[in-house]
Design a protein around this motif. Structure first.
Motif, PDB file in Angstrom:
ATOM      1  N   LYS A 170      -2.596  -1.831  44.581  1.00  0.00           N
ATOM      2  CA  LYS A 170      -3.201  -1.019  45.639  1.00  0.00           C
ATOM      3  C   LYS A 170      -3.894   0.234  45.088  1.00  0.00           C
ATOM      4  N   MET A 171      -3.527   0.617  43.825  1.00  0.00           N
ATOM      5  CA  MET A 171      -4.126   1.820  43.227  1.00  0.00           C
ATOM      6  C   MET A 171      -5.459   1.543  42.540  1.00  0.00           C
ATOM      7  N   LEU A 172      -5.770   0.251  42.321  1.00  0.00           N
ATOM      8  CA  LEU A 172      -6.984  -0.112  41.577  1.00  0.00           C
ATOM      9  C   LEU A 172      -8.113  -0.501  42.517  1.00  0.00           C
ATOM     10  N   SER A 173      -9.334  -0.097  42.174  1.00  0.00           N
ATOM     11  CA  SER A 173     -10.517  -0.522  42.942  1.00  0.00           C
ATOM     12  C   SER A 173     -10.811  -1.988  42.683  1.00  0.00           C
ATOM     13  N   ASP A 174     -10.500  -2.445  41.462  1.00  0.00           N
ATOM     14  CA  ASP A 174     -10.730  -3.841  41.088  1.00  0.00           C
ATOM     15  C   ASP A 174      -9.807  -4.169  39.924  1.00  0.00           C
ATOM     16  N   SER A 175      -9.359  -5.430  39.873  1.00  0.00           N
ATOM     17  CA  SER A 175      -8.419  -5.830  38.803  1.00  0.00           C
ATOM     18  C   SER A 175      -9.191  -6.304  37.570  1.00  0.00           C
ATOM     19  N   ILE A 176      -9.928  -5.377  36.946  1.00  0.00           N
ATOM     20  CA  ILE A 176     -10.714  -5.729  35.750  1.00  0.00           C
ATOM     21  C   ILE A 176     -10.503  -4.685  34.666  1.00  0.00           C
ATOM     22  N   ILE A 177     -10.862  -5.105  33.442  1.00  0.00           N
ATOM     23  CA  ILE A 177     -10.868  -4.189  32.288  1.00  0.00           C
ATOM     24  C   ILE A 177     -12.333  -4.018  31.876  1.00  0.00           C
ATOM     25  N   THR A 178     -12.737  -2.773  31.721  1.00  0.00           N
ATOM     26  CA  THR A 178     -14.125  -2.520  31.330  1.00  0.00           C
ATOM     27  C   THR A 178     -14.161  -1.483  30.210  1.00  0.00           C
ATOM     28  N   ILE A 179     -15.377  -1.115  29.793  1.00  0.00           N
ATOM     29  CA  ILE A 179     -15.525  -0.201  28.653  1.00  0.00           C
ATOM     30  C   ILE A 179     -16.396   0.974  29.061  1.00  0.00           C
ATOM     31  N   VAL A 185     -11.105   0.872  29.580  1.00  0.00           N
ATOM     32  CA  VAL A 185     -10.632   1.602  30.752  1.00  0.00           C
ATOM     33  C   VAL A 185     -10.407   0.631  31.913  1.00  0.00           C
ATOM     34  N   ILE A 186      -9.735   1.192  33.014  1.00  0.00           N
ATOM     35  CA  ILE A 186      -9.546   0.415  34.237  1.00  0.00           C
ATOM     36  C   ILE A 186     -10.051   1.243  35.415  1.00  0.00           C
ATOM     37  N   PRO A 187     -10.569   0.582  36.490  1.00  0.00           N
ATOM     38  CA  PRO A 187     -11.075   1.332  37.657  1.00  0.00           C
ATOM     39  C   PRO A 187      -9.920   1.719  38.617  1.00  0.00           C
ATOM     40  N   VAL A 188      -9.694   3.031  38.796  1.00  0.00           N
ATOM     41  CA  VAL A 188      -8.583   3.541  39.606  1.00  0.00           C
ATOM     42  C   VAL A 188      -9.154   4.305  40.799  1.00  0.00           C
ATOM     43  N   LYS A 189      -8.505   4.114  41.958  1.00  0.00           N
ATOM     44  CA  LYS A 189      -8.933   4.861  43.151  1.00  0.00           C
ATOM     45  C   LYS A 189      -8.663   6.338  42.933  1.00  0.00           C
ATOM     46  N   GLN A 190      -9.535   7.164  43.521  1.00  0.00           N
ATOM     47  CA  GLN A 190      -9.499   8.611  43.317  1.00  0.00           C
ATOM     48  C   GLN A 190      -8.125   9.221  43.616  1.00  0.00           C
ATOM     49  N   GLU A 191      -7.503   8.773  44.703  1.00  0.00           N
ATOM     50  CA  GLU A 191      -6.262   9.387  45.135  1.00  0.00           C
ATOM     51  C   GLU A 191      -5.067   9.056  44.244  1.00  0.00           C
ATOM     52  N   TYR A 192      -5.226   8.050  43.336  1.00  0.00           N
ATOM     53  CA  TYR A 192      -4.100   7.667  42.473  1.00  0.00           C
ATOM     54  C   TYR A 192      -4.343   8.057  41.008  1.00  0.00           C
ATOM     55  N   ARG A 193      -5.228   8.985  40.791  1.00  0.00           N
ATOM     56  CA  ARG A 193      -5.589   9.341  39.415  1.00  0.00           C
ATOM     57  C   ARG A 193      -4.396   9.831  38.598  1.00  0.00           C
ATOM     58  N   SER A 194      -3.469  10.489  39.231  1.00  0.00           N
ATOM     59  CA  SER A 194      -2.330  11.055  38.483  1.00  0.00           C
ATOM     60  C   SER A 194      -1.257  10.018  38.156  1.00  0.00           C
ATOM     61  N   ASN A 195      -1.328   8.855  38.765  1.00  0.00           N
ATOM     62  CA  ASN A 195      -0.292   7.840  38.560  1.00  0.00           C
ATOM     63  C   ASN A 195      -0.386   7.170  37.179  1.00  0.00           C
ATOM     64  N   PHE A 196      -1.538   7.244  36.534  1.00  0.00           N
ATOM     65  CA  PHE A 196      -1.715   6.521  35.260  1.00  0.00           C
ATOM     66  C   PHE A 196      -1.807   7.454  34.051  1.00  0.00           C
ATOM     67  N   ALA A 205     -20.613   6.095  41.572  1.00  0.00           N
ATOM     68  CA  ALA A 205     -21.614   6.955  42.211  1.00  0.00           C
ATOM     69  C   ALA A 205     -21.043   7.667  43.413  1.00  0.00           C
ATOM     70  N   SER A 206     -20.142   7.019  44.142  1.00  0.00           N
ATOM     71  CA  SER A 206     -19.557   7.634  45.339  1.00  0.00           C
ATOM     72  C   SER A 206     -18.417   8.576  45.003  1.00  0.00           C
ATOM     73  N   GLY A 207     -17.897   8.453  43.792  1.00  0.00           N
ATOM     74  CA  GLY A 207     -16.758   9.279  43.386  1.00  0.00           C
ATOM     75  C   GLY A 207     -15.428   8.719  43.822  1.00  0.00           C
ATOM     76  N   ALA A 208     -15.442   7.578  44.510  1.00  0.00           N
ATOM     77  CA  ALA A 208     -14.200   6.994  45.006  1.00  0.00           C
ATOM     78  C   ALA A 208     -13.424   6.301  43.911  1.00  0.00           C
ATOM     79  N   THR A 209     -14.091   5.920  42.836  1.00  0.00           N
ATOM     80  CA  THR A 209     -13.439   5.202  41.746  1.00  0.00           C
ATOM     81  C   THR A 209     -13.589   5.987  40.455  1.00  0.00           C
ATOM     82  N   LEU A 210     -12.469   6.106  39.719  1.00  0.00           N
ATOM     83  CA  LEU A 210     -12.477   6.748  38.411  1.00  0.00           C
ATOM     84  C   LEU A 210     -12.151   5.706  37.351  1.00  0.00           C
ATOM     85  N   PHE A 211     -12.858   5.797  36.215  1.00  0.00           N
ATOM     86  CA  PHE A 211     -12.607   4.875  35.105  1.00  0.00           C
ATOM     87  C   PHE A 211     -11.698   5.596  34.116  1.00  0.00           C
TER      88      PHE A 211
END
Length: 771
Positions: A170-179, A185-196, A205-211
Motif C-alpha cells: 500500500k506504500m508503493l505507487s508501483d511494484s517495480i524496481i527502477t534506476i 530505487v523503488i517508487p514510494v508514495k509521498q506520505e510513506y517516505r519515512s517508512n523506508f 511530476a505531480s510530487g505524489a511519488t518519490l523514488f
C-alpha cells in the motif's frame, strides 16, 4: 552528373573523390583513368559485384590516435571494419589475377593495401559488433564485471523482497524496481517516505511519488558505484592501449584509406558506366572527334535520340542551322558533356569504336540568354562571354556557340557571327555552333574547314526527330507547317512570292539534300541486312560442308572396316584349306609345294585393295610463292580449289566450290598457275593473321560466351585436322570446367577428354582427343 555518379559509391571515401573530381588534360593520365574504369567494368562483368562493404573514412580517427588521443569503441570498430574491408578486397582481386584475369591497375592498387590483421584481431577481441567492450577484453575487466553482476543481483534481491512484502504494497505507487542517478530505487508514495529511510533521488511530476533508495541497499549501491568506476577506468585503459596500436600502424592505415578511396571511385565509375550503357572511347590529342550513337547522359534513355558527331579531320567547324526547339542545343551539350566525362576518366554513352579528342580547354556560350547576366541585355550578355572566350582560345580548344549572334539586328548579327567563327577557326580551335540565321547556311560552302548540319524536322507530325544530319543545312519549315495547320493556301502563296529567287533555290536544294540523305541511309541499311544474311549463309554452308566431310569420313571408315573383316575371315578360311591340302599331300604325295604357294598367292590377290586412312600431311614447302588464282589442293581435305587472297606469309584464303576458308601454307599443294597471273609478291592483308591454334584460352570469359567459343573452336579444330587440342578454362569456381566437360561429353566427334598433367596446367586445362 556528379549526383548520378555519387549514387554508385560504397563509402564516404568515394563520395569525396567524386565531389573533388575535375577533368584532366594530360592524355596519358586520362588514358590511365579510362583504363581503370575499364578494369572495374571487367570485374563487374565477370563477378557481378566488388566486395567494398565495411570501408569507412577513418582519417580523422587515425590522425587523432597519432597524437596520442584515445579512440572510443565506435571509432576503433570502424578502424577494424576498414582493415577487414581492404583485406577482403585485396584477396578478391588477387584470386582473379591467380585465375589469369588481367587487372594491372587494380593489382597495383591492392599491392599498396597492408592487411594489418593483428590490429584488426585485437580490436575485434575487445569490442563486439555493436560497439560494446567485451568482458574478455582483459582479465581485470572480466573480474570487475563479475563483481558488478553480483552486486546488482544482491540489490535486486533485497529490493524485490521489499516490494513483494504485503505490508509494503500500500506504500508503493508501483511494484517495480527502477534506476535514478545510476542507483537502484523503488517508487514510494509521498506520505510513506519515512517508512523506508534511505535517500530520495527523484520524484514524479505531480510530487505524489518519490523514488527512494531504501537504507537496506544504500551500502551495496555505494559498492556498485565504486566497481563501476573501476570498470570505466579499465575500459579507458583498454581503449588507450588499442588506440596506441592504431597509432603504431597509422601510416599504413592512412595509405590503405587513400588506396580504398581510389578503388571505391573506380567502381563507382564502372557501375555508372554500366547504368548508362557506356563504352571506353579511343583517345587522341589531334582534335579528332567521332562519336557513334552518342546520348546525353542526363536525358532518360527512352526519350533520347542518339546522334553521330564527327569533327576535326576533313572539317573543324560544324554549323548547325534550323528552327528553334529542334535539338541543336542538345547536340552542343552532348558533345561538351561527353568530352568532359571522357577527360574525367568516365566512359561515354556511345557505341564501341567511338573516338574522342583531349582538349586543354573547353569554352561554351550556352543557355538562357536572359539569365547570363541579370544587369545586361541578351546581346550584351552573350558578347561579354564570347569576348572572354576569344581572349583565351587556341588550337587545343573546343568551342561551343549556341545561337551565335542572337539578340541583335539579324543582318548585323549574322555578319558578326561569321566574323567570330572565322577568327576562332584561324586560331585552330574545334567549333560547333548553332544559329537560326539563314546567312550562315552559306558559310560552310565557302570555308574548306567547315560543314553544315541540321536537326531533322518531321513536317507530317509537326515535331523534330532530333536526328543530326551532317552535310545538310537546316531549312525553314514555316510554310509547310502553316499549310499542315490549315492556313489559307493563297496566304502561303503570297508569302512565298516575298521570298527571293535565290532563297527559294537554296531551300529547294536543302530539301533535295535531305531526301537524298534519307534514301542513302535506307539503302545502306538494306545493304547491311543483305551482307548479314550472306555472312550467315556462308557460315551455315561451312558448317554443313564440315559435317558432310566428317560424315563421309566416318562412312568410309565403317565400310573399310567391314571389308577388312570380311577379307580376314576369307584369309583364315583359305589358310585352313591350304593346311588341309598339305595334309593330303603328305598322305597321297599328289600336290606339289609350288602348287600350294601359287594357290595361296592367287588367294591373296583376290583381297580387295583398301583405301588407307588419310593422315595429317607433313610439313611441305611449296616450290613457288603462291599467288591469287593459283590452283591448289588442300591436303587435309583432299579437295581442289584456288587461292582468293593472301592473308599473311603463312595463311591464305582458298575457295573450294562455293565455300571460302583460311588455310595454312603447309596444308597447300600447288597444282597449276594461269599464265595471266603477275609474278609478284602479294601484300599481306593487314590484321588478318588469325588461324586455329592447338589450344583455346577461356580464362576471363563469361560462361555463356565461353560455351559458344568452345563449340566453334571444336568445329574449327576438326576442320584444321587436329587430333588433339587443349582447352584452358582455369581453376576459379569450377563452373567453367564443368560446363566444358558437359559439352565435350555430348560432342559426337570427341574420342576422349582428360585433365592435363601438372606441368601443363593440371586442373585448369583439359586435353581433348578427336575420333
Amino acid at each position: 552528373m556528379k549526383e548520378q555518379l555519387i549514387e554508385h559509391v560504397s563509402s564516404s571515401l568515394g563520395k569525396k573523390k567524386i565531389e573533388e573530381l575535375t577533368p584532366l588534360v594530360n592524355i596519358d593520365e586520362i588514358q590511365h583513368a579510362q583504363n581503370s574504369t575499364f578494369e572495374g567494368a571487367k570485374v563487374l562483368r565477370l563477378k557481378g559485384q566488388a566486395p567494398l562493404g565495411g570501408i569507412r573514412n577513418i582519417t580523422a580517427s587515425v590522425k587523432r590516435a597519432q597524437i596520442g588521443g584515445m579512440l572510443n569503441e565506435g571509432e576503433l570498430l570502424e578502424v577494424a571494419s576498414t582493415i577487414y574491408g581492404g583485406r577482403r578486397f585485396k584477396k578478391f582481386i588477387e584470386d582473379m589475377i591467380e585465375d589469369e584475369v588481367e587487372l594491372p591497375i587494380l593489382q597495383q592498387l591492392v599491392n599498396l593495401i597492408t592487411p594489418l590483421t593483428d590490429v584488426e584481431r585485437e580490436i575485434k577481441m575487445c569490442i563486439d559488433d555493436n560497439g560494446h567492450m567485451l568482458d574478455s577484453a582483459s582479465p581485470t575487466l572480466r573480474t570487475i564485471r563479475h563483481q558488478i553482476k553480483s552486486h546488482e543481483a544482491s540489490i535486486r534481491s533485497k529490493l524485490e523482497s521489499i516490494i513483494r512484502s504485503s505490508s509494503n504494497q500500500k506504500m508503493l505507487s508501483d511494484s517495480i524496481i527502477t534506476i535514478r542517478n545510476e542507483r537502484y530505487v523503488i517508487p514510494v508514495k509521498q506520505e510513506y517516505r519515512s517508512n523506508f529511510g534511505g535517500l530520495i533521488h527523484d520524484q514524479s511530476a505531480s510530487g505524489a511519488t518519490l523514488f527512494i533508495e531504501p537504507q537496506a541497499v544504500v551500502s551495496i549501491n555505494n559498492q556498485l558505484r565504486e566497481v563501476r568506476m573501476k570498470e570505466k577506468q579499465e575500459v579507458e585503459k583498454i581503449l588507450h592501449e588499442l588506440s596506441a596500436k592504431v597509432s603504431e600502424v597509422s601510416e599504413e592505415l592512412l595509405e590503405n584509406v587513400k588506396t580504398l578511396a581510389e578503388i571505391d571511385f573506380i567502381f563507382a565509375k564502372a557501375l555508372y558506366s554500366k547504368a548508362i550503357k557506356a563504352s571506353q572511347p579511343k583517345l587522341n590529342d589531334e582534335g579528332f572527334i567521332k562519336m557513334k550513337k552518342a546520348r546525353h547522359p542526363l536525358i532518360p534513355h527512352e526519350e533520347i535520340v542518339p546522334i553521330d558527331v564527327e569533327l576535326g579531320k576533313t572539317y573543324s567547324s560544324i554549323i548547325i542551322t534550323g528552327p528553334n526547339t529542334g535539338g541543336k542545343t542538345v547536340t552542343l551539350k552532348t558533345t561538351g558533356l561527353l568530352t568532359l566525362m571522357m577527360q574525367s576518366g568516365l566512359h561515354v554513352p556511345c557505341e564501341e569504336g567511338s573516338e574522342m579528342a583531349v582538349f586543354q580547354s573547353i569554352f561554351a556560350d550556352i543557355g538562357d540568354e536572359q539569365s547570363i547576366e541579370q544587369n545586361l541585355s541578351t546581346f550584351s550578355s552573350h558578347m561579354t562571354n564570347i569576348i572572354d572566350i576569344i581572349d583565351k582560345v587556341d588550337h587545343e580548344s573546343l568551342v561551343l556557340f549556341d545561337e551565335l549572334g542572337a539578340g541583335t539586328d539579324p543582318t548585323e548579327g549574322a555578319a558578326l557571327a561569321i566574323s567570330i567563327l572565322d577568327d576562332v577557326y584561324q586560331r585552330g580551335a574545334r567549333i560547333i555552333a548553332t544559329t537560326h540565321y539563314s546567312e550562315l547556311k552559306a558559310y560552310a560552302y565557302n570555308r574548306p574547314g567547315a560543314i553544315n548540319a541540321s536537326v531533322e524536322f518531321d513536317v507530317e507530325t509537326l515535331s523534330p526527330t532530333y536526328r543530326l544530319l551532317i552535310g545538310v543545312p537546316g531549312r525553314s519549315n514555316a510554310f509547310a507547317i502553316s499549310e499542315r495547320l490549315g492556313l489559307n493556301k493563297e496566304i502561303i502563296d503570297k508569302a512565298k512570292e516575298q521570298i527571293s529567287t535565290e532563297t527559294n533555290k537554296v531551300e529547294n536544294m536543302i530539301s533535295s539534300l535531305e531526301t537524298s540523305q534519307k534514301a542513302a541511309e535506307k539503302e545502306l541499311e538494306e545493304a547491311q541486312k543483305v551482307r548479314d544474311n550472306a555472312e550467315a549463309l556462308r557460315k551455315e554452308l561451312e558448317d554443313q560442308f564440315s559435317a558432310f566431310e566428317m560424315e563421309k569420313e566416318k562412312l568410309l571408315e565403317e565400310a573399310e572396316k567391314k571389308a577388312h573383316d570380311a577379307v580376314e575371315t576369307a584369309k583364315e578360311e583359305a589358310e585352313f584349306i591350304i593346311e588341309e591340302l598339305r595334309e593330303l599331300q603328305k598322305e597321297a604325295n599328289v600336290v606339289k609345294e609350288h602348287q600350294l604357294i601359287d594357290a595361296k598367292k592367287r588367294l591373296e590377290e583376290q583381297q580387295p585393295k583398301l583405301k588407307e586412312k588419310k593422315k595429317k600431311p607433313s610439313v611441305k614447302k611449296v616450290s613457288k610463292e603462291l599467288m591469287p588464282g593459283d590452283e591448289v589442293r588442300v591436303l587435309s581435305f583432299g579437295q581442289k580449289g584456288h587461292i582468293v587472297e593472301k592473308i599473311s606469309d603463312k595463311e591464305f584464303q582458298v575457295q573450294i566450290g562455293i565455300m571460302k576458308m583460311k588455310v595454312q601454307i603447309d596444308d597447300l599443294e600447288l597444282l597449276d598457275r594461269p599464265k595471266q597471273i603477275e609474278k609478284k609478291p602479294m601484300a599481306t592483308v593487314r590484321g588478318s593473321n588469325h588461324h586455329v591454334k592447338p589450344e583455346l584460352d577461356l580464362r576471363g570469359e563469361r560462361f555463356e560466351d565461353a560455351m559458344l567459343r568452345v563449340e566453334k573452336y571444336l568445329d574449327d579444330a576438326l576442320l584444321a585436322g587436329y587430333s588433339q587440342v587443349s582447352i584452358i578454362h582455369g581453376k576459379g569456381t569450377g563452373a567453367l570446367r564443368k560446363g566444358v566437360l558437359q559439352l565435350l561429353k555430348s560432342h559426337p566427334q570427341i574420342k576422349n577428354s582428360k585433365m592435363a598433367a601438372m606441368n601443363e596446367g593440371g586442373f585448369g586445362n583439359t586435353i581433348v582427343q578427336f575420333k
